[in-house]
Scaffold this motif. Structure first.
Motif, PDB file in Angstrom:
ATOM      1  N   ALA A   1       0.832  -1.202   0.000  1.00 45.01           N
ATOM      2  CA  ALA A   1       0.000   0.000   0.000  1.00 45.01           C
ATOM      3  C   ALA A   1       0.869   1.255   0.000  1.00 45.01           C
ATOM      4  CB  ALA A   1      -0.937   0.003   1.201  1.00 45.01           C
ATOM      5  N   ALA A   2       1.941   1.245   0.780  1.00 38.02           N
ATOM      6  CA  ALA A   2       2.863   2.387   0.826  1.00 38.02           C
ATOM      7  C   ALA A   2       3.538   2.588  -0.529  1.00 38.02           C
ATOM      8  CB  ALA A   2       3.902   2.177   1.917  1.00 38.02           C
ATOM      9  N   TYR A   3       3.980   1.512  -1.149  1.00 38.73           N
ATOM     10  CA  TYR A   3       4.623   1.572  -2.463  1.00 38.73           C
ATOM     11  C   TYR A   3       3.687   2.186  -3.502  1.00 38.73           C
ATOM     12  CZ  TYR A   3       6.866   0.104  -6.785  1.00 38.73           C
ATOM     13  OH  TYR A   3       7.447   0.095  -8.024  1.00 38.73           O
ATOM     14  N   ASN A   4       2.404   1.819  -3.410  1.00 35.62           N
ATOM     15  CA  ASN A   4       1.412   2.315  -4.365  1.00 35.62           C
ATOM     16  C   ASN A   4       0.834   3.676  -3.981  1.00 35.62           C
ATOM     17  OD1 ASN A   4       1.083   0.226  -6.500  1.00 35.62           O
ATOM     18  ND2 ASN A   4       0.870  -1.047  -4.692  1.00 35.62           N
ATOM     19  N   GLY A   5       1.232   4.211  -2.836  1.00 37.31           N
ATOM     20  CA  GLY A   5       0.789   5.540  -2.431  1.00 37.31           C
ATOM     21  C   GLY A   5      -0.644   5.618  -1.969  1.00 37.31           C
ATOM     22  N   ASP A   6      -1.200   4.512  -1.521  1.00 35.26           N
ATOM     23  CA  ASP A   6      -2.593   4.478  -1.069  1.00 35.26           C
ATOM     24  C   ASP A   6      -2.644   4.830   0.422  1.00 35.26           C
ATOM     25  OD1 ASP A   6      -5.215   3.927  -0.393  1.00 35.26           O
ATOM     26  OD2 ASP A   6      -5.316   2.133  -1.636  1.00 35.26           O
ATOM     27  N   ALA A   7      -2.708   6.123   0.714  1.00 35.51           N
ATOM     28  CA  ALA A   7      -2.669   6.607   2.096  1.00 35.51           C
ATOM     29  C   ALA A   7      -3.852   6.098   2.916  1.00 35.51           C
ATOM     30  CB  ALA A   7      -2.622   8.130   2.126  1.00 35.51           C
ATOM     31  N   GLU A   8      -5.012   5.964   2.302  1.00 30.25           N
ATOM     32  CA  GLU A   8      -6.186   5.463   3.031  1.00 30.25           C
ATOM     33  C   GLU A   8      -6.002   3.999   3.411  1.00 30.25           C
ATOM     34  OE1 GLU A   8      -8.551   7.413   4.226  1.00 30.25           O
ATOM     35  OE2 GLU A   8      -7.366   9.014   3.333  1.00 30.25           O
ATOM     36  N   GLU A   9      -5.444   3.206   2.499  1.00 32.34           N
ATOM     37  CA  GLU A   9      -5.185   1.798   2.803  1.00 32.34           C
ATOM     38  C   GLU A   9      -4.088   1.674   3.860  1.00 32.34           C
ATOM     39  OE1 GLU A   9      -5.601  -2.490   2.274  1.00 32.34           O
ATOM     40  OE2 GLU A   9      -6.874  -0.728   2.249  1.00 32.34           O
TER      41      GLU A   9
END
Length: 65
Positions: free
Chosen positions: A18-26
């Motif tokens: 999730a961090a790698y993909n930039g999904d702050a909500e996840e």
């Protein structure tokens, strides 16, 4: 179930993905669950390092908070 599955070949966690993909909500959702925020993949990279390397400041901020 997370949209970012665990990667056994890299020992990557859902939080790292999730961090790698930039999904702050996840990232925020996963941080609310039990787990090791400082876990490292097979290359010694943490979720915070993934977010920083990809320039995802919102995800990185969630991890820092």
């Amino acid at each position: 179930m997370s949209a970012y599955p665990y990667s056994p070949e890299r020992a990557q966690t859902e939080l790292m993905s999730a961090a790698y993909n930039g999904d702050a909500e996840e990232v925020a959702r996963l941080l609310a669950l039990p787990g090791d925020i400082d876990a490292q993949d097979s290359h010694g990279i943490t979720a915070l390092m993934y977010a920083a390397m990809q320039g995802h400041t919102a995800a990185a901020q969630r991890l820092i908070e």
